[in-house]
Design an enzyme around this catalytic site. Structure first.
Site, PDB file in Angstrom:
ATOM      1  N   GLU A   1       3.387   2.462 -16.530  1.00  0.00           N
ATOM      2  CA  GLU A   1       2.062   2.466 -15.910  1.00  0.00           C
ATOM      3  C   GLU A   1       1.086   3.331 -16.703  1.00  0.00           C
ATOM      4  O   GLU A   1      -0.074   2.963 -16.902  1.00  0.00           O
ATOM      5  CB  GLU A   1       2.151   2.959 -14.463  1.00  0.00           C
ATOM      6  CG  GLU A   1       2.783   1.966 -13.511  1.00  0.00           C
ATOM      7  CD  GLU A   1       1.959   0.705 -13.337  1.00  0.00           C
ATOM      8  OE1 GLU A   1       0.715   0.774 -13.430  1.00  0.00           O
ATOM      9  OE2 GLU A   1       2.561  -0.355 -13.116  1.00  0.00           O
TER      10      GLU A   1
ATOM     11  N   TYR B   1      -4.183   4.847  -8.131  1.00  0.00           N
ATOM     12  CA  TYR B   1      -3.676   3.543  -8.571  1.00  0.00           C
ATOM     13  C   TYR B   1      -2.250   3.669  -9.126  1.00  0.00           C
ATOM     14  O   TYR B   1      -1.346   2.905  -8.743  1.00  0.00           O
ATOM     15  CB  TYR B   1      -4.587   2.933  -9.632  1.00  0.00           C
ATOM     16  CG  TYR B   1      -4.033   1.626 -10.160  1.00  0.00           C
ATOM     17  CD1 TYR B   1      -4.309   0.433  -9.505  1.00  0.00           C
ATOM     18  CD2 TYR B   1      -3.198   1.601 -11.280  1.00  0.00           C
ATOM     19  CE1 TYR B   1      -3.769  -0.772  -9.958  1.00  0.00           C
ATOM     20  CE2 TYR B   1      -2.653   0.411 -11.731  1.00  0.00           C
ATOM     21  CZ  TYR B   1      -2.941  -0.767 -11.071  1.00  0.00           C
ATOM     22  OH  TYR B   1      -2.384  -1.947 -11.503  1.00  0.00           O
TER      23      TYR B   1
ATOM     24  N   ASP C   1      -6.220  -4.145  -9.003  1.00  0.00           N
ATOM     25  CA  ASP C   1      -6.713  -3.883 -10.349  1.00  0.00           C
ATOM     26  C   ASP C   1      -7.726  -4.975 -10.716  1.00  0.00           C
ATOM     27  O   ASP C   1      -8.110  -5.789  -9.867  1.00  0.00           O
ATOM     28  CB  ASP C   1      -5.564  -3.814 -11.357  1.00  0.00           C
ATOM     29  CG  ASP C   1      -4.864  -5.160 -11.563  1.00  0.00           C
ATOM     30  OD1 ASP C   1      -5.218  -6.150 -10.877  1.00  0.00           O
ATOM     31  OD2 ASP C   1      -3.959  -5.219 -12.427  1.00  0.00           O
TER      32      ASP C   1
END
Length: 317
Positions: free
Chosen positions: A45, A130, A148
């Site tokens: 990520e 996020y 996203d």
């Protein structure tokens, strides 16, 4: 958000089933999709933030092979981690520093156990909402709906969700089946990545939402506005990366030894005939480089020392 801003389809169960079946039948085999290891997912990520996925795939395997878990990463020399990051052009080097610090937190503050919820994960250095939610979703199946750029584009086109962050969050949450964040978030992100792209490939990718999609019915494939990233080539962040890579090869360098290794048109400070600094120095000379390394020092990536009327720079240890 008003109640009329998003109207979920009446047959929501069919919408969900169609997407999950489409994803499970065939999807891109990224290595981080083949694991539920929270460390590997966190690495992927952080690497994926504004970085092309093919570049991430190339780097991911090497990173986890060299530092296979949080214990190994926490024990690593930060300069080595930053050097790897820079060599693989993975974006801002402070992300590597934050990832290294997060590994240390897991070892010291969480006794080696990875935090599992979005709120707990946000205690890690450099992990925002996020990323925390993505790790909770893909590692622990305990996240909320991921939103996203790809997901926004899908929701905007398929269900006429307004171009508003709160609207996207609400719509994504309403559509996601409870307790299935891992498969659902992977599936809807895949939909935006291969079918509902900037130039849509609805039929070619056999989009599972064609029966419900407003854009497919009307032919209007406009998309929500998204911020554009400034070009990398010639950018300040490109030269920051070069500084880190060069310093990884030397114990330390004086500014005027570092400069030509960072850019071929580097000009050491020089004086014009009237004794004033030359204009070139401000564009790509010693003062330009001094500002660049000062930024890196503020981020904790390099150390700067004034020694014998000379500025010397080294990677932070």
């Amino acid at each position: 958000m008003s109640e009329s801003a998003f109207s979920p389809p009446d047959d929501r169960a069919a919408v969900r089933e169609a997407l999950v079946e489409w994803y499970e039948d065939d999807h891109r085999p990224f290595p981080w999709r083949e694991t539920t290891d929270p460390y590997e997912i966190l690495v992927s990520e952080v690497m994926s933030q504004q970085t092309q996925l093919d570049r991430v795939v190339d780097a991911f395997g090497g990173f986890v092979e060299r530092w296979p878990d949080a214990t190994a990463l926490a024990a690593a020399d930060r300069a080595d981690v930053v050097g790897f990051w820079s060599d693989h052009r993975l974006g801002y080097n402070n992300r590597a520093r934050y990832l290294h610090e997060a590994a240390g937190q897991i070892e010291e503050e969480f006794d080696g156990e990875f935090p599992a919820t979005p709120d707990e994960l946000q205690n890690l250095q450099g992990v925002g909402p996020y990323t925390a939610n993505a790790v909770a979703s893909f590692a622990f199946n305990a996240g909320n709906a991921v939103v996203d750029t790809n997901v926004k584009r899908v929701l905007y086109r398929a269900f006429e969700v307004p171009d508003d962050d709160a609207a996207f969050e609400e719509a994504a949450s309403e559509l996601m089946p409870a307790g299935e964040s891992r498969v659902w978030n992977n599936a809807i992100m895949e939909l935006g990545g291969v079918a509902c792209t900037k130039t849509p490939a609805c039929d070619e990718a056999e989009c599972p939402w064609r029966a419900w999609c407003d854009a497919y019915a009307t032919g209007d494939f406009s998309a929500p506005d998204v911020p554009t990233q400034s070009p990398f080539e010639g950018s300040r962040r490109q030269f920051r990366g070069r500084v880190v890579r060069v310093l990884g090869e030397y114990d330390e360098l004086a500014l005027d030894d570092l400069g030509p290794r960072v850019r071929v048109d580097y000009v050491p400070a020089a004086e014009e005939s009237d004794g004033e600094p030359s204009e070139a120095d401000g564009n790509h000379g010693r003062e330009w480089l001094r500002g660049l390394v000062a930024d890196l020092a503020d981020d904790g990536l390099v150390e700067v020392e004034e020694r014998d009327e000379e500025t010397v720079v080294r990677l932070s240890r």
